[in-house]
Write a protein that holds these residues in place. Structure first.
Motif, PDB file in Angstrom:
ATOM      1  N   ALA A   1      63.800  -7.759  -2.533  1.00 31.27           N
ATOM      2  CA  ALA A   1      62.868  -7.955  -3.038  1.00 31.27           C
ATOM      3  C   ALA A   1      62.262  -6.812  -2.787  1.00 31.27           C
ATOM      4  O   ALA A   1      62.941  -6.095  -2.385  1.00 31.27           O
ATOM      5  CB  ALA A   1      62.498  -9.092  -1.424  1.00 31.27           C
ATOM      6  N   ILE A   2      61.102  -6.625  -3.740  1.00 32.18           N
ATOM      7  CA  ILE A   2      60.279  -5.340  -3.800  1.00 32.18           C
ATOM      8  C   ILE A   2      59.063  -6.213  -2.545  1.00 32.18           C
ATOM      9  O   ILE A   2      58.203  -6.783  -3.570  1.00 32.18           O
ATOM     10  CB  ILE A   2      59.834  -5.282  -5.330  1.00 32.18           C
ATOM     11  N   ALA A   3      58.003  -5.077  -2.576  1.00 32.79           N
ATOM     12  CA  ALA A   3      56.474  -5.036  -1.817  1.00 32.79           C
ATOM     13  C   ALA A   3      55.891  -4.128  -2.257  1.00 32.79           C
ATOM     14  O   ALA A   3      56.509  -2.824  -2.245  1.00 32.79           O
ATOM     15  CB  ALA A   3      56.722  -5.649  -0.448  1.00 32.79           C
ATOM     16  N   LEU A   4      54.556  -4.468  -3.427  1.00 35.46           N
ATOM     17  CA  LEU A   4      53.984  -3.366  -3.490  1.00 35.46           C
ATOM     18  C   LEU A   4      52.883  -3.270  -2.787  1.00 35.46           C
ATOM     19  O   LEU A   4      52.664  -3.857  -1.641  1.00 35.46           O
ATOM     20  CB  LEU A   4      53.458  -3.067  -5.051  1.00 35.46           C
ATOM     21  N   GLY A   5      52.012  -2.079  -2.703  1.00 33.64           N
ATOM     22  CA  GLY A   5      50.997  -1.936  -1.492  1.00 33.64           C
ATOM     23  C   GLY A   5      50.319  -2.678  -0.638  1.00 33.64           C
ATOM     24  O   GLY A   5      50.610  -2.744   0.733  1.00 33.64           O
ATOM     25  N   GLY A   6      49.427  -3.968  -1.273  1.00 34.97           N
ATOM     26  CA  GLY A   6      48.448  -4.873  -0.440  1.00 34.97           C
ATOM     27  C   GLY A   6      47.889  -5.884  -1.939  1.00 34.97           C
ATOM     28  O   GLY A   6      48.240  -5.152  -2.448  1.00 34.97           O
ATOM     29  N   ALA A   7      47.115  -6.619  -1.033  1.00 36.44           N
ATOM     30  CA  ALA A   7      46.192  -7.224  -1.866  1.00 36.44           C
ATOM     31  C   ALA A   7      44.894  -6.576  -2.085  1.00 36.44           C
ATOM     32  O   ALA A   7      44.243  -6.611  -2.876  1.00 36.44           O
ATOM     33  CB  ALA A   7      46.299  -8.205  -1.162  1.00 36.44           C
ATOM     34  N   VAL A   8      44.354  -6.185  -1.293  1.00 34.55           N
ATOM     35  CA  VAL A   8      42.830  -5.315  -1.231  1.00 34.55           C
ATOM     36  C   VAL A   8      43.311  -4.715  -0.477  1.00 34.55           C
ATOM     37  O   VAL A   8      44.457  -4.148   0.479  1.00 34.55           O
ATOM     38  CB  VAL A   8      41.677  -6.187  -0.530  1.00 34.55           C
ATOM     39  N   GLY A   9      42.008  -3.194  -0.296  1.00 31.65           N
ATOM     40  CA  GLY A   9      41.830  -1.898   0.525  1.00 31.65           C
ATOM     41  C   GLY A   9      42.699  -0.900  -0.369  1.00 31.65           C
ATOM     42  O   GLY A   9      42.731  -1.407  -1.830  1.00 31.65           O
ATOM     43  N   PRO A  10      42.803  -0.625   0.497  1.00 36.10           N
ATOM     44  CA  PRO A  10      43.169   1.000  -0.741  1.00 36.10           C
ATOM     45  C   PRO A  10      44.694   0.994  -1.155  1.00 36.10           C
ATOM     46  O   PRO A  10      44.961   2.067  -2.367  1.00 36.10           O
ATOM     47  CB  PRO A  10      43.496   2.321   0.976  1.00 36.10           C
ATOM     48  N   PHE A  11      45.386   0.183  -1.126  1.00 34.04           N
ATOM     49  CA  PHE A  11      47.246  -0.380  -1.706  1.00 34.04           C
ATOM     50  C   PHE A  11      46.381  -1.479  -2.560  1.00 34.04           C
ATOM     51  O   PHE A  11      47.477  -1.790  -3.281  1.00 34.04           O
ATOM     52  CB  PHE A  11      47.808  -0.412  -0.898  1.00 34.04           C
ATOM     53  N   GLY A  12      45.185  -2.219  -2.902  1.00 32.80           N
ATOM     54  CA  GLY A  12      45.893  -3.529  -3.300  1.00 32.80           C
ATOM     55  C   GLY A  12      45.073  -3.629  -4.854  1.00 32.80           C
ATOM     56  O   GLY A  12      45.864  -2.838  -5.595  1.00 32.80           O
ATOM     57  N   VAL A  13      44.401  -5.054  -4.829  1.00 33.63           N
ATOM     58  CA  VAL A  13      45.127  -4.977  -7.129  1.00 33.63           C
ATOM     59  C   VAL A  13      43.318  -4.989  -7.096  1.00 33.63           C
ATOM     60  O   VAL A  13      43.438  -5.897  -8.867  1.00 33.63           O
ATOM     61  CB  VAL A  13      45.990  -5.984  -6.844  1.00 33.63           C
ATOM     62  N   LEU A  14      42.579  -5.523  -6.211  1.00 32.72           N
ATOM     63  CA  LEU A  14      41.390  -6.298  -6.376  1.00 32.72           C
ATOM     64  C   LEU A  14      40.191  -5.293  -5.383  1.00 32.72           C
ATOM     65  O   LEU A  14      40.655  -4.612  -4.326  1.00 32.72           O
ATOM     66  CB  LEU A  14      41.093  -7.483  -6.530  1.00 32.72           C
ATOM     67  N   SER A  15      38.298  -5.391  -6.272  1.00 26.13           N
ATOM     68  CA  SER A  15      38.036  -4.584  -5.366  1.00 26.13           C
ATOM     69  C   SER A  15      37.438  -5.419  -4.331  1.00 26.13           C
ATOM     70  O   SER A  15      36.633  -6.451  -4.391  1.00 26.13           O
ATOM     71  CB  SER A  15      36.728  -3.794  -6.764  1.00 26.13           C
ATOM     72  N   VAL A  16      37.213  -4.838  -2.939  1.00 21.72           N
ATOM     73  CA  VAL A  16      36.694  -5.219  -1.945  1.00 21.72           C
ATOM     74  C   VAL A  16      36.080  -4.268  -1.173  1.00 21.72           C
ATOM     75  O   VAL A  16      36.157  -2.681  -1.793  1.00 21.72           O
ATOM     76  CB  VAL A  16      37.420  -6.169  -1.075  1.00 21.72           C
ATOM     77  N   PRO A  17      35.022  -4.474  -0.465  1.00 21.27           N
ATOM     78  CA  PRO A  17      34.092  -3.450  -0.297  1.00 21.27           C
ATOM     79  C   PRO A  17      34.585  -2.549   1.070  1.00 21.27           C
ATOM     80  O   PRO A  17      35.415  -3.274   1.576  1.00 21.27           O
ATOM     81  CB  PRO A  17      32.686  -4.237   0.565  1.00 21.27           C
ATOM     82  N   THR A  18      34.528  -1.639   0.385  1.00 27.49           N
ATOM     83  CA  THR A  18      35.378  -0.197   1.350  1.00 27.49           C
ATOM     84  C   THR A  18      35.004   0.886   1.757  1.00 27.49           C
ATOM     85  O   THR A  18      33.166   1.367   0.979  1.00 27.49           O
ATOM     86  CB  THR A  18      36.211   0.338   0.203  1.00 27.49           C
ATOM     87  N   ALA A  19      34.785   1.818   2.841  1.00 29.39           N
ATOM     88  CA  ALA A  19      33.933   2.913   3.414  1.00 29.39           C
ATOM     89  C   ALA A  19      34.268   4.118   2.128  1.00 29.39           C
ATOM     90  O   ALA A  19      33.600   5.174   2.296  1.00 29.39           O
ATOM     91  CB  ALA A  19      35.373   3.154   4.873  1.00 29.39           C
ATOM     92  N   PHE A  20      35.351   4.308   0.992  1.00 29.85           N
ATOM     93  CA  PHE A  20      35.492   4.893   0.705  1.00 29.85           C
ATOM     94  C   PHE A  20      35.517   4.719  -0.878  1.00 29.85           C
ATOM     95  O   PHE A  20      34.880   3.532  -1.452  1.00 29.85           O
ATOM     96  CB  PHE A  20      37.249   5.702   0.136  1.00 29.85           C
ATOM     97  N   PRO A  21      34.993   5.582  -1.726  1.00 29.56           N
ATOM     98  CA  PRO A  21      34.538   5.364  -3.181  1.00 29.56           C
ATOM     99  C   PRO A  21      35.324   4.874  -4.441  1.00 29.56           C
ATOM    100  O   PRO A  21      36.563   4.828  -4.037  1.00 29.56           O
ATOM    101  CB  PRO A  21      33.995   7.009  -3.600  1.00 29.56           C
ATOM    102  N   GLN A  22      35.200   4.339  -4.962  1.00 31.55           N
ATOM    103  CA  GLN A  22      35.983   2.831  -6.110  1.00 31.55           C
ATOM    104  C   GLN A  22      34.917   3.538  -7.134  1.00 31.55           C
ATOM    105  O   GLN A  22      34.997   1.910  -7.212  1.00 31.55           O
ATOM    106  CB  GLN A  22      36.685   2.264  -5.468  1.00 31.55           C
ATOM    107  N   PRO A  23      34.750   4.182  -8.116  1.00 34.46           N
ATOM    108  CA  PRO A  23      33.693   4.252  -8.948  1.00 34.46           C
ATOM    109  C   PRO A  23      34.550   3.532  -9.863  1.00 34.46           C
ATOM    110  O   PRO A  23      35.439   2.908 -10.116  1.00 34.46           O
ATOM    111  CB  PRO A  23      33.828   5.847  -9.554  1.00 34.46           C
ATOM    112  N   GLY A  24      33.701   2.426 -10.897  1.00 34.20           N
ATOM    113  CA  GLY A  24      33.565   1.303 -11.351  1.00 34.20           C
ATOM    114  C   GLY A  24      33.565   0.332 -10.874  1.00 34.20           C
ATOM    115  O   GLY A  24      34.354  -0.735 -12.017  1.00 34.20           O
ATOM    116  N   PHE A  25      33.591   0.333  -9.896  1.00 35.05           N
ATOM    117  CA  PHE A  25      33.880  -1.231  -9.520  1.00 35.05           C
ATOM    118  C   PHE A  25      32.825  -1.632  -8.518  1.00 35.05           C
ATOM    119  O   PHE A  25      32.166  -0.156  -7.637  1.00 35.05           O
ATOM    120  CB  PHE A  25      35.110  -1.173  -8.489  1.00 35.05           C
ATOM    121  N   GLU A  26      32.020  -2.564  -8.100  1.00 37.91           N
ATOM    122  CA  GLU A  26      30.983  -2.781  -7.139  1.00 37.91           C
ATOM    123  C   GLU A  26      31.389  -2.901  -6.123  1.00 37.91           C
ATOM    124  O   GLU A  26      31.173  -3.740  -4.939  1.00 37.91           O
ATOM    125  CB  GLU A  26      30.113  -3.889  -7.423  1.00 37.91           C
ATOM    126  N   GLY A  27      33.023  -3.373  -5.444  1.00 42.07           N
ATOM    127  CA  GLY A  27      33.285  -4.563  -4.699  1.00 42.07           C
ATOM    128  C   GLY A  27      33.437  -5.302  -4.635  1.00 42.07           C
ATOM    129  O   GLY A  27      33.454  -6.748  -3.739  1.00 42.07           O
TER     130      GLY A  27
END
Length: 651
Positions: free
Chosen positions: A515-541
């Protein structure tokens, strides 16, 4: 997504920070890439003989400090090149300043000296030279080493990944390259030793200054000097130089072997609420499992665990448990696990697999040091089996492969061996990040010696680090830059992140991971944008999709399908995987380079979907973008930087 078009830098890398500029310098048959501070890709007659030479300064958490460069001078003619500059670093109001002088000659002699002082005193884990030797063509090769005493010893570069240091007390190391050139690296100014950097997925053997047996961190006193020098000598003509700058690769597929493993992601309690808000969308990924992390030292409790399970179920995935055990004695650990099992029982025993690790094993213990007190592993696993009846029990490390290799679990007590990996622990630049994919087959080759016939799972692994086994924490990244030991790394959100994750999954899928697990669903290791405390240019969260979304969604669908090994006429030119499906053969590949690459698809692949910088905006909005295959004229594609391709062959 904002109305303004994201820059090409944001689309590729998730940051406006420009990639390191590399300048090619030549002296006859000798060539190097200079990235503004260090040397990379050192070649003679076109063959790579040394991967990199760097003068590095690391802080007490092993983070490599980024120097301020001044007075840079570069000279070059047909027979010689020379580089000189001044540099300075700062850490917690302490500074270290140094000078570098580099000279390369057409005769095959390269010298690199570094000399520095601190006026304030400087606390560091390492200050001085690091030399990286390549692994392809070098793994298993004979070597002659010269100790600081002058004694010469015959040895070999290890084939399986060495858990400690394969070569010690070094003044000089000599070996013959795969192409037949004699390579001698002399290191002066301190005692050097070698570690097998493949432990951290670096594609190199590393010789470095200051033995790890000495205390660290250590302080360089005010006015104290550091004076070191590397001399590289290469002789002979290469018989089999790898093509440098090759821009065209012909692809083919081998016979089917093994099956595509289930794909999951990691999960942290702090991400549960955001994942639940996006659960309907995340359900589209078709994830097999979600690894719920539980660590009582961080305030995790029955409530946080229940929320993680709720999020995993809402995503349509099996919950796995990754449990850190706080108690250090056997009885206390057993009682802690028993209490956690009762929590799981109240949740109706959702965990199909339970991974367990004592808290001390989340931190590094250097070679030669005594491991800190921890519960007996076999007793801990037995207690876990009693507390979680019906669950598969996994053991290993939640930190890096390094720690698994150094402290191997008693396999007779578990059902599954598990570990994660680090992509940017030693270096944070783009080249080093993508080079980690070259190393993964070496890990695959070493794991069976640890697992002893048991299946193994890998992850959750991402570009950024969940934790830092060698310091207080992974590095926060409010400036959204490339750097080693990043927690939130910008490339997770770019096309480059999609390419790296594809290459990562492909290597372990072909290597037989259960089995293989990649980083995450949301957050710094995720696959889609949600509100975060760090910058994510190009995305609105607001749930916009990162490019890696499409890779995860596509590969998850291939679970259980026969794997077809992807082969290339140019070693390492592409990364990817193919699988036989009910309707035909599906191929996923990427260009792991910032340069345009031409690839010829295997015969019969007539339809493709493309994920690259030009489709970034559409990819952020359309969850099924790569389902839309279009006919391709001929079978030769021109792939932009880090482009990902899904191709299909009917029948």
């Amino acid at each position: 997504m904002t109305r303004s078009e994201p820059s090409r830098a944001v689309r590729l890398y998730g940051t406006e920070e420009a990639p390191a500029k590399e300048r090619l310098l030549r002296a006859g048959p000798l060539s190097v890439l200079f990235d503004g501070a260090n040397l990379r890709d050192i070649r003679m007659h076109g063959e790579e003989v040394i991967r990199a030479i760097s003068f590095v300064v690391r802080d007490k958490d092993w983070a490599t400090l980024i120097p301020d460069i001044s007075d840079l001078v570069v000279e070059e003619d047909e027979s010689r090149f020379a580089i000189g500059y001044r540099a300075g670093v700062a850490s917690k109001d302490e500074t270290f300043d140094y000078e570098v002088a580099i000279e390369g000659l057409a005769s095959g002699v390269l010298t690199y000296s570094g000399r520095g002082k601190t006026q304030t005193g400087f606390l560091t884990n390492r200050t001085g030279f690091v030399v990286l030797h390549p692994i392809t063509g070098v793994s298993g090769a004979a070597a002659t080493i010269t100790h600081t005493t002058g004694e010469r010893i015959e040895t070999r570069f290890p084939v399986e990944i060495d858990p400690v240091q394969p070569m010690m007390d070094l003044r000089e190391i000599s070996y013959v390259s795969a192409g037949g050139q004699a390579v001698t690296c002399r290191m002066e100014g301190d005692a050097f030793e070698m570690e097998d950097q493949r432990n951290w997925t670096d594609a190199s053997y590393k010789t470095y200054v200051r033995p790890l047996a000495l205390p660290w961190p250590y302080r360089i006193a005010p006015g104290e000097g550091v004076d070191q020098k590397i001399t590289l000598t290469i002789t002979g003509a290469s018989k089999g130089a790898r093509r440098q700058g090759a821009s065209s690769a012909v692809l083919s597929l081998a016979e089917a072997k093994g099956a595509v493993p289930p794909l999951g992601v990691g999960h942290q309690p702090e991400d549960a609420a955001a994942a639940l808000r996006q659960a309907e969308k995340l359900h589209q990924l078709g994830l097999s499992h979600v690894i719920c992390h539980h660590d009582p030292r961080r305030g995790h409790n029955a409530e946080t665990l229940a929320k993680q399970v709720q999020a995993a179920v809402a995503m349509g995935a099996e919950p796995w448990l990754e449990a850190v055990v706080e108690q250090l004695d056997d009885d206390g650990a057993s009682a802690e696990i028993d209490a956690l099992g009762k929590v799981a029982a109240r949740l109706d025993h959702p965990f199909t697999t339970v991974l367990v690790s004592p808290a001390p094993d989340l931190k590094c213990t250097l070679p030669g040091s005594v491991w800190p007190p921890a519960p007996d592993a076999a007793k801990l696993y037995a207690a876990t089996r009693r507390a979680f009846p019906g669950s598969r029990i996994g053991g290993g490390m939640f930190s890096f492969f390094t720690e698994l290799n150094r402290k191997r679990p008693p396999t007779e007590a578990i059902d599954l061996v598990t570990f994660t990996t680090a992509a940017i622990f030693h270096a944070g630049d783009d080249r080093s990040l993508m080079d980690t994919l070259e190393c993964l087959p070496h890990i695959v080759r070493t794991v069976p010696a640890i697992a002893k016939g048991l299946p193994y799972s890998v992850g959750p692994s991402a570009i950024g680090l969940r934790d830092n086994p060698y310091g207080e924490a992974a590095v926060a990244n409010p400036r959204n830059i490339r750097q080693a030991v990043n927690f939130n790394d910008p490339r997770q959100r770019g096309i480059m992140g999609a390419a790296w994750n594809l290459g990562y999954f492909a290597a372990f899928a072909e290597g037989g991971a259960e089995a293989i697990a990649l980083g995450g669903a949301v957050g710094p290791f995720g696959v889609l944008s949600v509100p975060t405390a760090f910058p994510q240019p190009g995305f609105e969260g607001k749930g916009e999709l990162y490019p890696v979304w499409h890779v995860v969604r596509g590969l998850a669908k291939l679970k259980g399908r026969p794997v077809r090994l992807l082969q290339s006429s140019i070693d390492g030119a592409v990364r990817g995987i193919a699988a036989d499906t009910q309707k035909g053969t599906e191929l996923w590949l990427c260009n792991p380079s910032p340069n345009v690459l031409e690839v010829r698809l295997p015969d019969g692949f007539a339809n493709i979907a493309l994920l690259d910088a030009s489709s970034f905006v559409a990819a952020s909005r359309q969850a099924d973008l790569l389902d839309r295959l279009t006919p391709v004229e001929g079978q030769t594609l021109s792939l932009d930087a880090y482009a990902v391709v899904r191709a299909f062959k009917q029948g």
